[in-house]
Design a protein around this motif. Structure first.
Motif, short mmCIF file in Angstrom:
data_model
loop_
_atom_site.label_atom_id
_atom_site.label_comp_id
_atom_site.label_asym_id
_atom_site.label_seq_id
_atom_site.Cartn_x
_atom_site.Cartn_y
_atom_site.Cartn_z
N VAL A 573 51.84 -8.22 -5.25
CA VAL A 573 53.28 -8.48 -5.42
C VAL A 573 53.56 -8.69 -6.91
O VAL A 573 52.89 -9.51 -7.55
CB VAL A 573 53.72 -9.71 -4.62
N PRO A 574 54.53 -7.96 -7.49
CA PRO A 574 54.85 -8.16 -8.91
C PRO A 574 55.16 -9.61 -9.22
O PRO A 574 55.76 -10.33 -8.40
CB PRO A 574 56.09 -7.27 -9.11
N SER A 575 54.73 -10.07 -10.38
CA SER A 575 54.82 -11.50 -10.71
C SER A 575 56.25 -12.02 -10.69
O SER A 575 56.47 -13.19 -10.37
CB SER A 575 54.20 -11.75 -12.09
N ASP A 576 57.24 -11.16 -11.02
CA ASP A 576 58.62 -11.64 -11.01
C ASP A 576 59.19 -11.77 -9.61
O ASP A 576 60.31 -12.22 -9.42
CB ASP A 576 59.51 -10.74 -11.86
N GLN A 577 58.41 -11.36 -8.59
CA GLN A 577 58.86 -11.49 -7.21
C GLN A 577 58.04 -12.51 -6.42
O GLN A 577 58.28 -12.74 -5.24
CB GLN A 577 58.77 -10.13 -6.49
N VAL A 578 57.06 -13.11 -7.08
CA VAL A 578 56.18 -14.07 -6.41
C VAL A 578 56.88 -15.43 -6.32
O VAL A 578 57.45 -15.91 -7.30
CB VAL A 578 54.85 -14.21 -7.17
N ALA A 584 53.65 -24.37 -11.24
CA ALA A 584 52.78 -23.24 -11.57
C ALA A 584 53.54 -22.07 -12.16
O ALA A 584 52.94 -21.08 -12.57
CB ALA A 584 52.04 -22.79 -10.31
N ALA A 585 54.87 -22.15 -12.24
CA ALA A 585 55.68 -21.02 -12.68
C ALA A 585 55.34 -20.58 -14.10
O ALA A 585 55.43 -19.40 -14.44
CB ALA A 585 57.17 -21.37 -12.58
N TRP A 586 54.91 -21.55 -14.94
CA TRP A 586 54.65 -21.21 -16.34
C TRP A 586 53.55 -20.19 -16.52
O TRP A 586 53.54 -19.42 -17.50
CB TRP A 586 54.29 -22.47 -17.14
N VAL A 587 52.59 -20.13 -15.58
CA VAL A 587 51.46 -19.24 -15.76
C VAL A 587 51.88 -17.77 -15.62
O VAL A 587 51.16 -16.87 -16.08
CB VAL A 587 50.34 -19.58 -14.73
N LEU A 588 53.04 -17.52 -15.02
CA LEU A 588 53.54 -16.15 -14.88
C LEU A 588 54.41 -15.72 -16.05
O LEU A 588 54.84 -14.57 -16.12
CB LEU A 588 54.33 -16.01 -13.57
N ARG A 589 54.71 -16.66 -16.95
CA ARG A 589 55.56 -16.35 -18.10
C ARG A 589 54.70 -16.11 -19.34
O ARG A 589 53.89 -16.95 -19.72
CB ARG A 589 56.55 -17.50 -18.37
N GLY A 590 54.88 -14.98 -19.97
CA GLY A 590 54.16 -14.71 -21.20
C GLY A 590 52.70 -14.37 -21.00
O GLY A 590 52.23 -14.13 -19.88
N THR A 639 43.78 -11.37 -4.36
CA THR A 639 43.64 -10.61 -5.60
C THR A 639 44.73 -10.98 -6.62
O THR A 639 45.84 -11.36 -6.24
CB THR A 639 43.70 -9.10 -5.35
N VAL A 640 44.37 -10.88 -7.89
CA VAL A 640 45.35 -11.01 -8.97
C VAL A 640 45.14 -9.84 -9.92
O VAL A 640 44.01 -9.33 -10.07
CB VAL A 640 45.18 -12.34 -9.75
N SER A 641 46.23 -9.41 -10.55
CA SER A 641 46.15 -8.30 -11.50
C SER A 641 46.63 -8.79 -12.86
O SER A 641 47.64 -9.49 -12.96
CB SER A 641 47.02 -7.12 -11.04
N VAL A 642 45.88 -8.43 -13.90
CA VAL A 642 46.26 -8.78 -15.27
C VAL A 642 46.31 -7.52 -16.10
O VAL A 642 45.55 -6.57 -15.85
CB VAL A 642 45.27 -9.79 -15.90
N ASN A 643 47.23 -7.50 -17.05
CA ASN A 643 47.33 -6.36 -17.96
C ASN A 643 46.75 -6.78 -19.30
O ASN A 643 47.26 -7.69 -19.95
CB ASN A 643 48.78 -5.93 -18.12
N VAL A 644 45.67 -6.13 -19.69
CA VAL A 644 44.98 -6.43 -20.94
C VAL A 644 44.87 -5.14 -21.74
O VAL A 644 44.36 -4.13 -21.24
CB VAL A 644 43.58 -7.01 -20.69
N LEU A 645 45.42 -5.15 -22.96
CA LEU A 645 45.37 -3.99 -23.84
C LEU A 645 45.96 -2.75 -23.18
O LEU A 645 45.47 -1.62 -23.35
CB LEU A 645 43.93 -3.72 -24.29
N GLY A 646 47.02 -2.95 -22.40
CA GLY A 646 47.70 -1.82 -21.77
C GLY A 646 47.01 -1.30 -20.53
O GLY A 646 47.41 -0.26 -19.97
N ARG A 647 46.01 -2.01 -20.05
CA ARG A 647 45.30 -1.56 -18.85
C ARG A 647 45.39 -2.65 -17.79
O ARG A 647 45.11 -3.82 -18.08
CB ARG A 647 43.84 -1.28 -19.20
N GLU A 648 45.80 -2.26 -16.59
CA GLU A 648 45.92 -3.25 -15.51
C GLU A 648 44.60 -3.35 -14.76
O GLU A 648 44.06 -2.33 -14.30
CB GLU A 648 47.05 -2.88 -14.55
#
Length: 859
Positions: A573-578, A584-590, A639-648
């Motif tokens: 689920v996209p982070s802005d829809q979780v 815990a909201a701060w961890v999804l910002r920035g 599962t969690v997804s992170v974007n690092v250096l333009g790669r998810e």
């Protein structure tokens, strides 16, 4: 004839008659209601003023969103620049400006001193909006141009020059390059969008940045691309362009902002601070409500003969109630009106006071909704605290009004008045919670205030009960003081209620502030590393570690790889829809700092799941902080997804762990299995932890050696950072306590009103006792003992209740350790004693000066 009049018409006639009598009686003036008016005005002014200032600040930010953001749109990337396709898309939207920000070390050319700076590299299009000002004037592009000697120009905050002892025209070493200070920054239009700063600003041209060697693969650099959209582009079209960019480049990992959301962190902080101060204003109103009840009760005592006359002439209880309800609400309207005028003026006062502090202009205006909110709070408070004493006058017979002052105080009003009082109080609480940004905090605050209020009533009754059952003492003064505490019509409930809430709030805030300072200056300072070294390139890591071992062989050295990434999805689920908890909201910002390791960090403890073994090569796994995992609704196997250096990258949750954040040792919210980032370019983070007894001279020597030997490595001395954080906490605490003193002011007003209301009874007591031979000195001593006992009891309650509230906030909200601070306890006790004894004796001195003869003639 009234039998033939419809009930509604009869009620209307009653209210018209009541209005006539109420207005006629008000011709006598407002004597006895000045405290009432002041209490209502203070609370209304606090609520309407704070909310109006908050609104003017948020609208000021919104109106200057382009200037603060630096454009209509902003695309932010960490670690990397936009690639060719991404940059082409950004450029197609409008005029673009590129800005790079990072932390670096600025050094004097001879290497004798250095300072951490917030480095900002800008292109020729900067700024797209607003104006960048330099002290003494001058063009920014000209100041940043490279001189004939090949040295690039730079402008800096005055604090940097003061810190290093430099002047305009001097040079500083920056990374592997040298730049010349050509000007001092007077104002920076987009400063608010940069977030927290740990050092002074140093700005140079983006063409001069590569020569510094500070930008390497994995370096902690934020790249921001600001876009000026075509004139007339609406907010809807702006949002459409944001959505288009996200859809076209789903793996970019950039943070896209628009002018409508230029400083979200600042706006959140303003809203939270406004909510807190609004609740403080509501507390002041509730405390002031005690003054309202005291004033109404005292007023009705002076109107006993009038009410008796009304009833003897056939007036009903409804008519009596209506007359004095109208009077009370008209007087409340005066206080509300004064409060609204002050509240409406506060944004203009704040705008003038903050003109040189905030880099934005407040949207100065009169805000009807915020003023209406203050009006509503004021009316409900006046009703909630006036209905009970007014309702009691409904059923008291004329004979009791003429004859007895004792029994009248003990009678309860009819059920309908009790219900009306409860409805008004519940409405106050419901509005405060409904309008709050964080309803959970508002609910806790309102519940605590209501609980404290009820508890204070119980404390007052308990004090009176203890005084009533106290053994007889030989001291005449003490015996009189104890008797005054529990006698009918005693000041005990008013004193305990008036001071209790205000002192409780201030004790809680003082203990929270004190514990935070203790945590920063002792606990954290003792456990924290001495230095953080960031942006250590992989090629330099081993040599850097060798240097640290040579210079700090007796210190503990830790090293971990470090990357930055955005948490983009939770269970797909996209982070802005979780849906997440507010904690815990701060961890999804920035962007978040992330790392990988084959072993669990030393200052962590496994809670659920298991750690991956050495040489693990399966699907990517991640370890998460336990509290944040709970807040995000994560379970083992999710599962969690992170974007690092333009790669998810998607990883499965293998375990959760507790983290000892207060130690400031190396740790991260997310720790991944080593195979997750195989081959990804990244830098390293190292810490040096010395014994606390190591002196500043040795620390500064290490800082100088590192800055000279590895100019591209950023060094952060923890003691300097803690000093800055402690300064911020100190300023914030001072602002909060100053604002919260509104409640104490209301408490003092109510206390003064309660003592003034009791003067009538004190005059009779003093006259009788003086007639029987008591001296003024003995009476003053007796009254001083009474006030001291009441103040001490109230202070002890405030200390216990405030300490409990502070303990809850520190341990459950902030996750720290709580210690009861003796200085705060002593301060609360002394404060209560000074207020009660001081105000009590001031009023008593006037009472004891009354001549006995005039009073005795009227007995």
């Amino acid at each position: 004839m009234t039998a033939f009049v419809p009930p509604s018409a009869e009620q209307a006639a009653t209210w018209r008659l009541a209005l006539r009598f109420a207005l006629r009686e008000l011709r006598g003036g407002l004597r006895g209601f000045y405290i009432f008016i002041a209490c209502i005005a203070l609370g209304v002014a606090a609520i309407s003023g704070v909310t109006s200032v908050s609104r003017s600040m948020t609208e000021g930010i919104a109106s200057e969103g382009q200037t603060i953001l630096g454009g209509d749109l902003s695309f932010r990337l960490v670690h990397r620049e936009a690639d060719t396709a991404e940059r082409a898309h950004i450029d197609s939207l409008g005029e673009t400006s590129r800005v790079a920000t990072l932390r670096a070390m600025a050094r004097k050319p001879d290497g004798s001193d250095q300072a951490l700076v917030e480095l900002k590299a800008v292109d020729g299009a900067y700024p797209l909006y607003g104006s960048f000002a330099i002290e003494g004037g001058g063009d920014l592009a000209a100041k940043l141009a490279t001189g004939p000697d090949g040295i690039a120009g730079a402008v800096a905050d005055a604090s940097l020059l003061g810190r290093l002892g430099l002047a305009v025209g001097d040079t500083v070493a920056l990374g592997r390059a040298t730049v010349r200070i050509t000007g001092i920054i007077a104002s920076e239009p987009d400063k608010l969008s940069e977030g927290i700063e740990f050092g002074p600003r140093l700005m140079l041209s983006d063409t001069a940045l590569p020569a510094t060697g500070l930008v390497q693969p994995g370096s902690l650099v934020n790249w921001s691309y600001r876009v000026r959209l075509p004139e007339g582009t609406s907010d809807e079209d702006t949002r459409a362009r944001m959505d288009e960019a996200r859809e076209k480049f789903p793996d970019a990992g950039w943070r896209v902002q628009s002018r409508a959301n230029s400083a979200p962190g600042l706006q959140r902080n303003i809203s939270r601070f406004s909510q807190f101060l609004s609740l403080v204003g509501l507390t002041a109103l509730v405390v002031g409500g005690v003054g309202v009840a005291n004033a109404v009760r005292s007023f009705l005592e002076t109107k006993r003969e009038v009410i008796a006359s009304f009833k003897c002439l056939g007036a009903t209880g409804n008519l009596v109630f209506s007359i004095y309800l109208i009077q009370v609400m008209l007087i409340a309207a005066i206080g509300i009106g004064i409060g609204l005028v002050i509240g409406a003026a506060l944004p203009f006062v704040a705008g003038a006071a903050l003109a040189g502090v905030l880099p934005i202009q407040l949207a100065l205006s009169i805000y009807p909704f915020e003023l209406g909110l203050g009006l509503l709070y004021g009316l409900l408070t006046a009703l909630a605290f006036a209905l009970w004493p007014l309702g009691r006058a409904h059923d008291i017979p004329p004979t009791a009004l003429f004859r007895d002052q004792v029994d009248a105080r003990r009678s309860a009003p009819r059920k309908r008045y009790l219900v009306a009082t409860a409805v008004a109080a519940a409405s106050l609480a419901a509005i405060a919670i409904f309008l709050a940004q964080d309803k959970r905090i508002a609910l806790i605050y309102v519940g605590a205030a209501a609980g404290s209020f009820l508890l204070l009533i119980g404390v007052a009754r308990a004090i009176m009960a203890l005084a009533r059952r106290a053994p007889v003492v030989r001291s005449t003064a003490l015996r009189l003081a104890i008797a005054n505490i529990h006698r009918p019509g005693a000041l005990t409930p008013s004193v305990v209620l008036s001071l209790g809430l205000g002192l409780t709030l201030l004790v809680a805030l003082a203990l929270i502030d004190g514990n935070l300072r203790r945590e920063l200056t002792s606990t954290i300072a003792q456990k924290a590393p001495s230095f953080f070294f960031i942006d250590i390139q992989s090629a330099e890591r081993d040599a850097f570690e060798v240097l640290l071992k040579q210079e700090a062989g007796d210190a503990t050295i830790q090293s971990v790889p470090m990357l930055r990434g955005r948490l983009t999805k939770v269970n797909g689920v996209p982070s802005d829809q979780v849906k997440v908890s507010s904690d815990a909201a701060w961890v999804l910002r920035g962007d978040r700092g992330i790392t990988y390791d084959s072993k669990m960090p030393a200052n962590s403890k496994l809670v659920q799941g298991s750690w991956w073994g050495e040489g693990y090569s399966g699907e990517p796994l991640v370890s998460f902080d336990e509290e944040l995992a709970t807040g995000l609704g994560l379970k083992i196997g999710d599962t969690v997804s992170v974007n690092v250096l333009g790669r998810e990258i998607t990883a499965r949750l293998a375990n959760t762990r507790t983290v000892e954040w207060e130690s400031l040792a190396i740790n991260f919210v997310m720790v991944f299995s080593p195979n997750t980032f195989a081959g990804a370019p990244h830098a390293h983070l190292m810490t040096v932890t010395w014994d606390p007894d190591v002196g500043a001279e040795r620390e500064l020597s290490l800082l100088k050696t590192v800055s000279t030997s590895f100019p591209t490595v950023t060094s952060i001395r923890v003691k300097d950072a803690l000093t800055q954080v402690n300064s911020i906490v100190e300023q914030l605490a001072l602002a909060i306590r100053s604002a919260s003193s509104i409640t104490l002011i209301a408490s003092v007003l109510v206390l003064a009103g309660a003592l003034a209301a009791g003067n009538r009874s004190r005059i009779y007591d003093a006259v009788i006792l003086k007639t029987l031979g008591a001296t003024r000195g003995r009476l003053i001593f007796a009254y001083a003992l009474e006030y001291a006992l009441l103040g001490l009891a109230t202070a002890l309650f405030a200390l216990m209740a405030g300490a409990t509230a502070a303990w809850f906030v520190i341990t459950n909200v902030m996750g720290g350790s709580f210690v009861l601070l003796p200085a705060t306890a002593i301060g609360a006790v002394l404060g209560a004693l000074v207020l009660t004894v001081g105000f009590g004796l001031i009023g008593t001195w006037r009472v004891l000066g009354k001549k006995p003869a005039p009073v005795l003639r009227n007995l």
